[in-house]
Write an enzyme that holds these catalytic residues in place. Structure first.
Site, PDB file in Angstrom:
ATOM      1  N   HIS A  48       1.511   4.898   7.703  1.00  0.00           N
ATOM      2  CA  HIS A  48       0.448   4.187   8.414  1.00  0.00           C
ATOM      3  C   HIS A  48       0.076   4.883   9.714  1.00  0.00           C
ATOM      4  O   HIS A  48      -1.088   4.908  10.092  1.00  0.00           O
ATOM      5  CB  HIS A  48       0.889   2.749   8.697  1.00  0.00           C
ATOM      6  CG  HIS A  48      -0.182   1.898   9.317  1.00  0.00           C
ATOM      7  ND1 HIS A  48      -1.256   1.423   8.594  1.00  0.00           N
ATOM      8  CD2 HIS A  48      -0.364   1.458  10.581  1.00  0.00           C
ATOM      9  CE1 HIS A  48      -2.042   0.709   9.378  1.00  0.00           C
ATOM     10  NE2 HIS A  48      -1.515   0.722  10.590  1.00  0.00           N
ATOM     11  N   HIS A  94      -5.502  -0.551   3.986  1.00  0.00           N
ATOM     12  CA  HIS A  94      -4.482  -1.596   4.108  1.00  0.00           C
ATOM     13  C   HIS A  94      -3.990  -1.961   2.721  1.00  0.00           C
ATOM     14  O   HIS A  94      -3.944  -3.130   2.339  1.00  0.00           O
ATOM     15  CB  HIS A  94      -5.040  -2.813   4.848  1.00  0.00           C
ATOM     16  CG  HIS A  94      -4.474  -2.970   6.229  1.00  0.00           C
ATOM     17  ND1 HIS A  94      -4.091  -4.179   6.738  1.00  0.00           N
ATOM     18  CD2 HIS A  94      -4.216  -2.056   7.197  1.00  0.00           C
ATOM     19  CE1 HIS A  94      -3.615  -4.006   7.962  1.00  0.00           C
ATOM     20  NE2 HIS A  94      -3.692  -2.727   8.263  1.00  0.00           N
TER      21      HIS A  94
END
Length: 292
Positions: A48, A94
């Site tokens: 991420h 996401h």
């Protein structure tokens, strides 16, 4: 001299770090890391935060041109669109959180990129998305779960945008069995700013006070960045607490507060997390805004 953490193999597995990562960490610190340091490295080196598996591909995109005001390295990209204005934009995946908790996973993805955009000094004006789901047509558990994911993701994207007053003006969606175990949720946000009023995440000066401003924090979201480096399994539902719970109403207040601050000469730098440096009455204030 620091000592090696007990049961280091288990610690590395919990932090989604490899033995190669651990060796590199020791080279950087010139010693063994403690548990807090190991956690910081695991977050910052996660998929991420560092894009460690996709970085090689992302570097293939062109990032420099006369109309590029800001390329990679800041909260969002900035393109000159003429007449003294700039387009500020950010896209983020996401996938993992949306698979585990579709509504909040998708919603917080939208909220995150909106913060990335308005911390550059731009007002968000529109959102887009690119979604990929598995087979939704069959009468089995897999298709039933995919239909659940579709409902949650689309409602999360639209709901967060509605609360923020930023419309989702379009997007694309595809369905294929190859996404049964790994859906893709890509959110995009666009903002507009004056091209000579772009704010960056850079702050200089000694002794700047630091303040975090934003929504209340809780246990939700802990380990979320590290979770993005993992693979999906049947036990993925146990990761639900790692997904943040969005708070669009507080973020709306944060957005408007930032827009007012940008009209002053107080802001030196701003970073989603979020980092601000203010100059007020000969004092320099560092305000770090955090919103989950």
């Amino acid at each position: 001299m620091s000592q090696q953490l007990p049961d280091i193999d288990t610690q590395l597995a919990n932090h989604k770090l490899s033995q190669e990562d651990y060796t590199h960490i020791k080279e950087i610190l010139d010693r063994e890391p403690n548990l807090v340091e190991l956690g910081i490295f695991s977050a910052m080196w996660s998929e991420h935060c560092s894009y460690k598996s996709s970085k090689v591909h992302l570097k293939g995109f062109p990032t420099k041109a006369p109309w590029v005001i800001q390329g990679p390295g800041e909260n969002a990209g900035v393109i000159d669109i003429g007449d003294g204005y700039a387009a500020v934009f950010k896209m983020e995946s996401h996938n993992h959180p949306s698979f585990i908790e579709p509504y909040q996973g998708a919603a917080t993805g939208v909220g995150g990129i909106m913060r990335d955009v308005f911390t550059m000094g731009a007002r968000p004006v529109a959102s887009l998305n690119a979604l990929r789901f598995g087979n939704v047509m069959n009468d089995d558990k897999v298709s039933a779960h995919q239909r659940y994911l579709v409902r949650g993701v689309t409602e999360g994207i639209g709901g967060y945008g509605n609360c923020m007053g930023v419309p989702t003006i379009g997007g694309e969606v595809s369905f294929d069995e190859c996404y049964n175990g790994n859906i893709l949720v890509n959110a995009f946000n666009l903002g507009i700013a004056k091209s000579d009023e772009i704010f960056l995440g850079r702050a200089e000066g000694i002794g700047n006070p630091v303040m975090y401003v934003g929504a209340k924090t809780g246990r939700d979201g802990l380990g979320g960045a590290v979770m993005s480096s993992d693979s999906f399994t049947e036990e993925s539902k146990s990761l639900r607490p790692t997904v943040q719970v969005g708070d669009p109403f507080t973020e709306k207040l944060l957005l408007e507060a930032c827009m007012e601050l940008f009209k002053t000469d107080h802001v030196v730098g701003i970073q989603d997390m979020v980092l601000l440096v203010l100059h007020l009455h000969l004092l320099r204030w560092l305000v770090v805004l955090v919103l989950v």
